[in-house]
Design an enzyme around this catalytic site. Structure first.
Site, PDB file in Angstrom:
ATOM      1  N   TYR A   1       0.789  -1.367  -0.138  1.00 14.17           N
ATOM      2  CA  TYR A   1       0.146   0.114  -0.084  1.00 14.17           C
ATOM      3  C   TYR A   1       0.947   1.323   0.020  1.00 14.17           C
ATOM      4  O   TYR A   1       1.840   1.325   0.720  1.00 14.17           O
ATOM      5  CB  TYR A   1      -0.787  -0.062   1.223  1.00 14.17           C
ATOM      6  CG  TYR A   1      -1.741   1.216   1.242  1.00 14.17           C
ATOM      7  CD1 TYR A   1      -3.084   1.299   0.754  1.00 14.17           C
ATOM      8  CD2 TYR A   1      -1.234   2.358   2.119  1.00 14.17           C
ATOM      9  CE1 TYR A   1      -3.744   2.443   1.058  1.00 14.17           C
ATOM     10  CE2 TYR A   1      -1.881   3.357   2.144  1.00 14.17           C
ATOM     11  CZ  TYR A   1      -3.114   3.614   1.851  1.00 14.17           C
ATOM     12  OH  TYR A   1      -3.971   4.670   1.712  1.00 14.17           O
TER      13      TYR A   1
ATOM     14  N   GLU B   1      -3.366   7.754  -3.752  1.00 15.75           N
ATOM     15  CA  GLU B   1      -3.341   6.483  -3.020  1.00 15.75           C
ATOM     16  C   GLU B   1      -3.254   5.313  -4.186  1.00 15.75           C
ATOM     17  O   GLU B   1      -3.978   5.354  -5.095  1.00 15.75           O
ATOM     18  CB  GLU B   1      -5.014   6.393  -2.283  1.00 15.75           C
ATOM     19  CG  GLU B   1      -4.547   5.153  -1.397  1.00 15.75           C
ATOM     20  CD  GLU B   1      -5.838   4.992  -0.857  1.00 15.75           C
ATOM     21  OE1 GLU B   1      -7.122   4.898  -1.552  1.00 15.75           O
ATOM     22  OE2 GLU B   1      -6.214   4.817   0.341  1.00 15.75           O
TER      23      GLU B   1
END
Ligand code: GDP
Ligand code: MN
Length: 438
Positions: free
Chosen positions: A159, A247
């Site tokens: 991530y 993101e």
């Protein structure tokens, strides 16, 4: 989810603060009607286009608006495997469900024909995910589409996000070797697996920071340099496009030794619209109600709800307070329309026109606190609108603040059937009563 046009220039800023956003959502869900996005949001394919223009590695892809186009795109990609992804402004698509019965907003297949069949069950249907309203969000032409991309094998999912952090007063890179999944869950269950790098906006990202993050994400050997390079490129993109958040989940690696951004979600700073015209031109307003777009043309911010009392207010805080107090008194707001600060008489007129064009509206409650706003301007706008639009619904007006005395005189001497209110409570009671009488 889904998020960018804000409620008003200054209110937009307020609403972006996490503390207020849930309040607005609460008002909306209380009202049972959800118009989820208010900030500039790009679809994944639009974000990936920006990324690829900045040297960030994404898969080859096409977008399609019909099953036939999807099939053709799949053939044209000529890839070993294809991934088909519904484009909606919400995450969690992988685990989502369509109202066509199809499970999953992200599908992998080796057969282009299957791409066509899957696209058929996506386009025109609602996809419900953890981040959408219950009924889901429609995958729709012309803006919302499906993305047909070359699938790559993923050996590891991490991530990565870059965001403007209020506490640090600047950009922060957040990463976790535990990617692909819901990052909030990782943060809750294994906070030691969340890593942060604070960036000094003047000095920029240091090589050592990019390297350390790559290492923390678990990239080894030559992959470490590659990941660090991707992180730096993402940071430069973040600055260049005035993002508040980039993101990438998953930020993955392939068995062939490539670091790839498999998914993308970018949020933008609305205050930068003036210098990011190309990006803001891509704004997908299709999830807005037409009336919201109409309001935006006059610099008014409109939020549709499902009651019958229209609220005409200035400021997001006052809007929410007004909605709350209407609920408390047993009524339901039909919408709220936020005037913002430097208001002109003509805007007041347009505001009334918009509010009364909604057939659900059975009464109008004006609740203006004149700080920057001059109440006399509002009063003149109201009387003009009442006359010209031949207002047929009860109108309750509460004005307070700058020039309020003159404003009240204007309303009183107009001879129009306007119900004055002394405070917010009084205004809400009178508005609710006027609807109940009908
Ligand atoms: P989201 O569910 O809305 O976050 O959509 P993502 O784009 O993140 O896709 C969901 C999941 O599908 C990812 O976490 C991956 O596990 C998987 N996925 C997406 N693209 C590919 C791909 O090209 N190859 C493989 N093997 N899996 C993929
Ligand atoms: Mn994802």
């Amino acid at each position: 989810m889904a998020s960018p046009v804000a409620i008003a220039a200054q209110a937009g800023k307020l609403l972006r603060e996490r503390a207020l956003r849930p309040r607005l959502l609460a008002v909306r869900s209380q009202a049972g009607h959800l118009t989820p996005r208010r900030w500039l949001n790009l679809q994944e394919y639009q974000s990936k286009k920006l990324m690829s223009e900045h040297g960030v590695r994404v898969q080859r892809f096409f977008v399609a608006s019909t099953a036939k186009e999807a099939l053709e795109a799949a053939k044209r990609l000529n890839a070993k495997e294809i991934v088909l992804k519904a484009q909606i402004l919400a995450g969690g698509r992988g685990k989502g469900v369509f109202d066509s019965g199809l499970k999953g907003g992200v599908h992998l297949t080796k057969d282009p024909k299957v791409v066509g069949q899957l696209a058929q069950q996506m386009i025109g249907y609602n996809l419900a995910t953890k981040q959408t309203p219950k009924e889901g969000v429609k995958v729709n032409k012309p803006i919302e589409k499906v993305m047909v991309a070359e699938a790559l094998d993923i050996s590891r999912e991490t991530y990565l996000a870059i965001l403007m952090d209020r506490a640090h007063n600047g950009p922060v890179i957040v990463g976790s070797p535990q990617g692909g999944v819901d990052i909030e869950e990782v943060a809750a269950s294994s906070p030691e697996l969340i890593f942060k790098e604070q960036i000094d906006i003047f000095e920029g990202i240091k090589d050592s920071q990019a390297q350390r993050m790559a290492e923390n994400l678990g990239f080894l050997g030559s992959l470490k340099n590659q990941a660090a390079d991707q992180i730096k490129k993402l940071y430069h993109l973040f600055l260049k496009i005035d993002a508040t958040q980039v993101e990438v989940n998953p930020f993955g690696e392939t068995p062939e030794g490539q670091v790839v951004c498999f998914d993308a979600k970018i949020n933008f700073d609305d205050n930068a619209e003036f210098r990011q015209k190309d990006i803001f031109a891509m704004d997908d307003k299709s999830e807005n109600e037409p009336i919201e777009n109409e309001a935006a043309r006059y610099d008014l911010k409109y939020i549709g709800l499902d009651g019958n009392i229209a609220c005409f207010v200035n400021g997001a805080g006052l809007a929410m307070a007004t909605c709350d107090i209407i609920f408390l008194n047993g009524g339901r707001p039909a919408n709220f329309l936020d005037l913002g600060g430097g208001v002109k008489e003509a805007q007041v007129y347009q505001a009334f026109k918009l509010l009364t064009s909604d057939p659900k509206v059975e009464a109008i409650l004006v609740n203006i606190f004149g700080g920057i706003v001059n109440c006399a301007i509002i009063a003149n706008g109201i009387t003009k609108a009442c006359r010209e639009l031949e207002l047929k619904v009860p109108l309750v007006v509460r004005l307070e603040g700058t020039n309020v005395q003159e404003a009240q005189n204007i309303l009183k001497s107009s001879g129009l059937p306007i119900t004055p209110a002394v405070d917010l409570e009084d205004a809400a009671k009178k508005a609710v009563a006027s609807v109940a009488k009908k």
